[in-house]
Structures are given as structure tokens and as C-alpha cells.
Write a protein that holds these residues in place. Structure first.
Motif, PDB file in Angstrom:
ATOM      1  N   ALA A  78       0.840  -1.198   0.000  1.00 22.94           N
ATOM      2  CA  ALA A  78       0.000   0.000   0.000  1.00 22.94           C
ATOM      3  C   ALA A  78       0.873   1.245   0.000  1.00 22.94           C
ATOM      4  CB  ALA A  78      -0.921  -0.012   1.222  1.00 22.94           C
ATOM      5  N   SER A  79       1.958   1.199   0.761  1.00 21.27           N
ATOM      6  CA  SER A  79       2.874   2.333   0.811  1.00 21.27           C
ATOM      7  C   SER A  79       3.508   2.565  -0.558  1.00 21.27           C
ATOM      8  CB  SER A  79       3.957   2.058   1.855  1.00 21.27           C
ATOM      9  OG  SER A  79       4.943   3.064   1.809  1.00 21.27           O
ATOM     10  N   LEU A  80       3.887   1.494  -1.227  1.00 15.59           N
ATOM     11  CA  LEU A  80       4.477   1.621  -2.564  1.00 15.59           C
ATOM     12  C   LEU A  80       3.457   2.171  -3.557  1.00 15.59           C
ATOM     13  CD1 LEU A  80       6.584  -1.657  -2.774  1.00 15.59           C
ATOM     14  CD2 LEU A  80       7.433   0.682  -2.543  1.00 15.59           C
ATOM     15  N   GLU A  81       2.214   1.699  -3.441  1.00 16.74           N
ATOM     16  CA  GLU A  81       1.171   2.178  -4.357  1.00 16.74           C
ATOM     17  C   GLU A  81       0.917   3.662  -4.144  1.00 16.74           C
ATOM     18  OE1 GLU A  81      -2.220  -0.299  -3.758  1.00 16.74           O
ATOM     19  OE2 GLU A  81      -1.269  -2.048  -4.660  1.00 16.74           O
ATOM     20  N   VAL A  82       0.870   4.081  -2.893  1.00 17.98           N
ATOM     21  CA  VAL A  82       0.632   5.498  -2.592  1.00 17.98           C
ATOM     22  C   VAL A  82       1.796   6.341  -3.087  1.00 17.98           C
ATOM     23  CG1 VAL A  82       0.479   7.165  -0.697  1.00 17.98           C
ATOM     24  CG2 VAL A  82      -0.909   5.091  -0.640  1.00 17.98           C
ATOM     25  N   SER A  83       3.028   5.899  -2.814  1.00 15.93           N
ATOM     26  CA  SER A  83       4.178   6.690  -3.251  1.00 15.93           C
ATOM     27  C   SER A  83       4.277   6.667  -4.775  1.00 15.93           C
ATOM     28  CB  SER A  83       5.470   6.194  -2.607  1.00 15.93           C
ATOM     29  OG  SER A  83       5.771   4.878  -3.061  1.00 15.93           O
ATOM     30  N   GLY A  84       3.924   5.589  -5.419  1.00 11.20           N
ATOM     31  CA  GLY A  84       3.934   5.527  -6.884  1.00 11.20           C
ATOM     32  C   GLY A  84       2.895   6.433  -7.478  1.00 11.20           C
ATOM     33  N   ALA A  85       1.718   6.495  -6.886  1.00 10.65           N
ATOM     34  CA  ALA A  85       0.648   7.366  -7.392  1.00 10.65           C
ATOM     35  C   ALA A  85       1.014   8.823  -7.177  1.00 10.65           C
ATOM     36  CB  ALA A  85      -0.666   7.042  -6.690  1.00 10.65           C
ATOM     37  N   THR A  86       1.647   9.129  -6.050  1.00  7.63           N
ATOM     38  CA  THR A  86       2.054  10.503  -5.759  1.00  7.63           C
ATOM     39  C   THR A  86       3.107  10.949  -6.752  1.00  7.63           C
ATOM     40  OG1 THR A  86       1.611  10.156  -3.421  1.00  7.63           O
ATOM     41  CG2 THR A  86       2.992  12.032  -3.980  1.00  7.63           C
ATOM     42  N   GLU A  87       4.068  10.103  -7.037  1.00  6.74           N
ATOM     43  CA  GLU A  87       5.121  10.450  -7.986  1.00  6.74           C
ATOM     44  C   GLU A  87       4.542  10.652  -9.380  1.00  6.74           C
ATOM     45  OE1 GLU A  87       8.175   7.514  -7.854  1.00  6.74           O
ATOM     46  OE2 GLU A  87       8.572   7.837  -5.726  1.00  6.74           O
ATOM     47  N   ALA A  88       3.599   9.832  -9.755  1.00  4.19           N
ATOM     48  CA  ALA A  88       3.000   9.971 -11.091  1.00  4.19           C
ATOM     49  C   ALA A  88       2.221  11.269 -11.198  1.00  4.19           C
ATOM     50  CB  ALA A  88       2.080   8.783 -11.370  1.00  4.19           C
ATOM     51  N   THR A  89       1.510  11.637 -10.126  1.00  2.40           N
ATOM     52  CA  THR A  89       0.722  12.872 -10.139  1.00  2.40           C
ATOM     53  C   THR A  89       1.652  14.087 -10.173  1.00  2.40           C
ATOM     54  OG1 THR A  89      -0.998  11.790  -8.853  1.00  2.40           O
ATOM     55  CG2 THR A  89      -1.029  14.190  -8.923  1.00  2.40           C
ATOM     56  N   VAL A  90       2.646  14.077  -9.325  1.00  4.94           N
ATOM     57  CA  VAL A  90       3.579  15.196  -9.262  1.00  4.94           C
ATOM     58  C   VAL A  90       4.352  15.286 -10.583  1.00  4.94           C
ATOM     59  CG1 VAL A  90       5.646  16.092  -8.130  1.00  4.94           C
ATOM     60  CG2 VAL A  90       3.769  15.184  -6.755  1.00  4.94           C
ATOM     61  N   GLY A  91       4.820  14.191 -11.062  1.00  8.74           N
ATOM     62  CA  GLY A  91       5.593  14.178 -12.303  1.00  8.74           C
ATOM     63  C   GLY A  91       4.751  14.586 -13.499  1.00  8.74           C
ATOM     64  N   GLY A  92       3.502  14.152 -13.527  1.00  6.82           N
ATOM     65  CA  GLY A  92       2.599  14.498 -14.641  1.00  6.82           C
ATOM     66  C   GLY A  92       2.256  15.945 -14.659  1.00  6.82           C
ATOM     67  N   ALA A  93       2.013  16.489 -13.485  1.00  7.36           N
ATOM     68  CA  ALA A  93       1.642  17.925 -13.416  1.00  7.36           C
ATOM     69  C   ALA A  93       2.809  18.787 -13.808  1.00  7.36           C
ATOM     70  CB  ALA A  93       1.181  18.272 -11.981  1.00  7.36           C
ATOM     71  N   GLY A  94       4.000  18.377 -13.435  1.00  6.94           N
ATOM     72  CA  GLY A  94       5.171  19.170 -13.772  1.00  6.94           C
ATOM     73  C   GLY A  94       5.423  19.181 -15.280  1.00  6.94           C
ATOM     74  N   GLY A  95       5.072  18.126 -15.986  1.00  2.00           N
ATOM     75  CA  GLY A  95       5.321  18.073 -17.414  1.00  2.00           C
ATOM     76  C   GLY A  95       4.332  18.872 -18.232  1.00  2.00           C
ATOM     77  N   CYS A  96       3.132  19.141 -17.712  1.00  2.70           N
ATOM     78  CA  CYS A  96       2.102  19.842 -18.447  1.00  2.70           C
ATOM     79  C   CYS A  96       2.279  21.351 -18.396  1.00  2.70           C
ATOM     80  CB  CYS A  96       0.710  19.502 -17.926  1.00  2.70           C
ATOM     81  SG  CYS A  96       0.236  17.796 -18.222  1.00  2.70           S
ATOM     82  N   VAL A  97       2.900  21.855 -17.394  1.00  8.89           N
ATOM     83  CA  VAL A  97       3.001  23.306 -17.209  1.00  8.89           C
ATOM     84  C   VAL A  97       3.999  23.908 -18.105  1.00  8.89           C
ATOM     85  CG1 VAL A  97       3.578  25.157 -15.602  1.00  8.89           C
ATOM     86  CG2 VAL A  97       2.240  23.183 -14.850  1.00  8.89           C
TER      87      VAL A  97
END
Length: 97
Positions: A78-97
Motif C-alpha cells: 500500500a505504501s508503494l502504491e501510494v508513493s507511486g501514485a504521488t510520484e506519477a501525479t507530481v511528475g505528470g503535473a510538472g510536465g504539463c506546465v
């Protein structure tokens, strides 16, 4: 001749008394051996019952240990899933701006 018959009778009586004493001793030994056998059977039943109880305790402890390992693994996943989802969200938002 009657003296000889009396002596033979006396010897026979002594032999009979000796045999009676031997039979009594054997009966006493038999009684003691039966008592010991009953005690050993009772002790064996007690030990078997205790062994079954210890085996059950061991299985319960193993089961508890496995449950704890599964819970720890689930928490890690669960910890890995949460950290993986957080990284994907943060990384995705940074690429769109």
C-alpha cells in the motif's frame, strides 16, 4: 516304613508351603506390575494430550506470525502504491506546465 511315609509327608508339606509362598510373592509382584502399567498408561495419555496442546499452540503461533507477515507485506505494498501514485501525479503535473 511309617516313619518314612511321615518324613515324605513332612517334606511334601514343606514343599507345598514353599510353593504357596512363591505364589503369594508372584501375585504381589503381578499386582505391583499392573499398578505400574496403569500409571504408565495414564502418564502416556497425559503426555499425548500435552503434546497435542503444544502442537496446537505451535500452529496458532505460526498462523499468527504468518498473519503479521501478510499485514506487513500489505502495508508495504500500500505504501508503494501510494508513493507511486504521488510520484506519477507530481511528475505528470510538472510536465504539463
Amino acid at each position: 516304613s511309617s516313619r518314612q511315609a511321615l518324613e515324605q509327608a513332612r517334606v511334601a508339606v514343606e514343599e507345598l508351603d514353599d510353593m504357596k509362598a512363591a505364589v503369594k510373592q508372584l501375585e504381589e509382584e503381578n499386582t505391583e506390575l499392573r499398578r505400574q502399567a496403569r500409571h504408565a498408561e495414564k502418564e502416556q495419555r497425559s503426555l499425548c494430550s500435552r503434546a497435542e496442546g503444544l502442537q496446537e499452540e505451535r500452529l496458532l503461533a505460526e498462523g499468527q506470525g504468518l498473519r503479521e507477515q501478510i499485514q506487513a507485506q500489505a502495508a508495504r505494498m500500500a505504501s508503494l502504491e501510494v508513493s507511486g501514485a504521488t510520484e506519477a501525479t507530481v511528475g505528470g503535473a510538472g510536465g504539463c506546465v
